[in-house]
Design a protein around this motif. Sequence first.
Motif, PDB file in Angstrom:
ATOM      1  N   UNK A   2     -29.562  81.543  19.576  1.00  0.00           N
ATOM      2  CA  UNK A   2     -29.319  81.485  18.046  1.00  0.00           C
ATOM      3  C   UNK A   2     -29.372  80.399  17.185  1.00  0.00           C
ATOM      4  N   UNK A   3     -28.174  80.215  17.417  1.00  0.00           N
ATOM      5  CA  UNK A   3     -27.709  79.103  16.350  1.00  0.00           C
ATOM      6  C   UNK A   3     -27.270  77.665  17.198  1.00  0.00           C
ATOM      7  N   UNK A   4     -27.591  76.838  15.992  1.00  0.00           N
ATOM      8  CA  UNK A   4     -27.667  74.932  16.231  1.00  0.00           C
ATOM      9  C   UNK A   4     -26.482  74.762  16.606  1.00  0.00           C
ATOM     10  N   UNK A   5     -25.496  74.663  15.017  1.00  0.00           N
ATOM     11  CA  UNK A   5     -23.968  74.223  15.032  1.00  0.00           C
ATOM     12  C   UNK A   5     -24.253  75.190  13.445  1.00  0.00           C
ATOM     13  N   UNK A   6     -22.538  75.078  13.428  1.00  0.00           N
ATOM     14  CA  UNK A   6     -22.269  76.119  12.574  1.00  0.00           C
ATOM     15  C   UNK A   6     -21.221  74.971  11.689  1.00  0.00           C
ATOM     16  N   UNK A   7     -20.695  73.896  10.736  1.00  0.00           N
ATOM     17  CA  UNK A   7     -20.212  73.905   9.999  1.00  0.00           C
ATOM     18  C   UNK A   7     -19.054  74.581   9.293  1.00  0.00           C
ATOM     19  N   UNK A   8     -17.800  74.855   9.146  1.00  0.00           N
ATOM     20  CA  UNK A   8     -16.904  75.361   9.089  1.00  0.00           C
ATOM     21  C   UNK A   8     -15.711  74.639   7.343  1.00  0.00           C
ATOM     22  N   UNK A   9     -16.354  74.780   6.693  1.00  0.00           N
ATOM     23  CA  UNK A   9     -15.391  73.974   5.099  1.00  0.00           C
ATOM     24  C   UNK A   9     -14.306  74.937   4.524  1.00  0.00           C
ATOM     25  N   UNK A  10     -13.869  74.239   3.741  1.00  0.00           N
ATOM     26  CA  UNK A  10     -12.652  74.748   2.774  1.00  0.00           C
ATOM     27  C   UNK A  10     -12.829  73.595   1.828  1.00  0.00           C
ATOM     28  N   UNK A  11     -13.391  74.209   0.601  1.00  0.00           N
ATOM     29  CA  UNK A  11     -13.632  73.049  -0.906  1.00  0.00           C
ATOM     30  C   UNK A  11     -12.358  73.860  -1.797  1.00  0.00           C
ATOM     31  N   UNK A  12     -11.847  73.588  -3.030  1.00  0.00           N
ATOM     32  CA  UNK A  12     -10.960  73.734  -4.045  1.00  0.00           C
ATOM     33  C   UNK A  12     -12.002  74.205  -5.137  1.00  0.00           C
ATOM     34  N   UNK A  13     -12.382  75.562  -5.620  1.00  0.00           N
ATOM     35  CA  UNK A  13     -13.330  75.580  -6.934  1.00  0.00           C
ATOM     36  C   UNK A  13     -13.072  75.121  -7.907  1.00  0.00           C
ATOM     37  N   UNK A  14     -11.540  75.755  -8.510  1.00  0.00           N
ATOM     38  CA  UNK A  14     -11.450  75.245  -9.687  1.00  0.00           C
ATOM     39  C   UNK A  14      -9.762  75.230  -9.365  1.00  0.00           C
ATOM     40  N   UNK A  15      -9.246  74.478 -10.106  1.00  0.00           N
ATOM     41  CA  UNK A  15      -8.017  74.222 -10.014  1.00  0.00           C
ATOM     42  C   UNK A  15      -8.140  72.628  -9.862  1.00  0.00           C
ATOM     43  N   UNK A  16      -7.159  71.870  -9.986  1.00  0.00           N
ATOM     44  CA  UNK A  16      -5.712  71.096  -9.491  1.00  0.00           C
ATOM     45  C   UNK A  16      -6.334  70.163  -8.381  1.00  0.00           C
ATOM     46  N   UNK A  17      -7.369  69.051  -8.191  1.00  0.00           N
ATOM     47  CA  UNK A  17      -7.175  69.580  -6.473  1.00  0.00           C
ATOM     48  C   UNK A  17      -5.843  68.940  -5.946  1.00  0.00           C
ATOM     49  N   UNK A  18      -5.733  69.812  -4.245  1.00  0.00           N
ATOM     50  CA  UNK A  18      -4.372  69.693  -4.686  1.00  0.00           C
ATOM     51  C   UNK A  18      -4.027  70.378  -2.908  1.00  0.00           C
ATOM     52  N   UNK A  19      -4.576  69.946  -2.047  1.00  0.00           N
ATOM     53  CA  UNK A  19      -4.705  70.234  -0.677  1.00  0.00           C
ATOM     54  C   UNK A  19      -3.170  68.969  -0.172  1.00  0.00           C
ATOM     55  N   UNK A  20      -2.864  68.155  -0.933  1.00  0.00           N
ATOM     56  CA  UNK A  20      -1.486  68.104   0.314  1.00  0.00           C
ATOM     57  C   UNK A  20      -0.085  69.055   0.005  1.00  0.00           C
TER      58      UNK A  20
END
Length: 247
Positions: free
Chosen positions: A153-171
């Motif tokens: 029943x599934x065609x594709x799923x994109x798993x993602x991560x986001x920073x909801x609040x605060x300073x962008x700090x992926x690094x």
Amino acid sequence: MTVGFLSNWGRGRGQDFDSGGTAGVVELTRRRPSISLTKQGAVSGNLRVNLSWRMRTSDFNAGRSGFGRDSWRNPLKMFKPEVVQAQGTAMVNVDLDLACLYELQSGAKGVVQPLGDFFGDLNSPPYVKLSGDDRFGSGSGETIFVNMDHKDDIKRLLVFVYIYDGTPAFDRTQAVVTLYPSSGPRVEISLDERAPEARSCAVVLIENVKGEMVVRREVKYVYGFQSELDRLYGWGLQWGRGYKQKV
């Protein structure tokens, strides 16, 4: 389809899920970006997708782990970055969220995410469920479950991560997304590339390719939020501003 963030659709929490069996680890990298769940027999039961993250304080408190008294007792400590839980007082404020864009074979599309309480459903469409919202980088992190018994029943799923609040700090975060299939090795994707201003990252795409469930590393950072990821992958949803309840 309009995504209304203030809806309480699919809000159930606190359920227990099977964690799936694991044997070894496969890390998806640029050189080895994909793996077939079908070929390793992991297309039944629940696929568990976990986000774990912690903040690194050495970028902010360089003096704390320098040549102090404790360094003489343990000289190797000065070369080891100091890592603490994300609620520590020495770090920037950051809240990483795990989410998933879904597209079903029926044409239905949507999102599973903490923002707006879109926690999904495991036994009915979209066959994807988020366990809850971790705002502090706890040891268990956040987990999405995918019902692989409904893989057709599934065609594709994109798993993602986001920073909801605060300073962008992926690094400055040590973030890892780990997939725990029902059989075979677990699959790890590290978010270790430098993207100091990014607020979202497409991590992994799970796609039904002619009946074969393929996992492909993406790790694509964007400077906006869900709508920008939507445009990048052509999902075609309409987005509105959403908020979390205060804790």
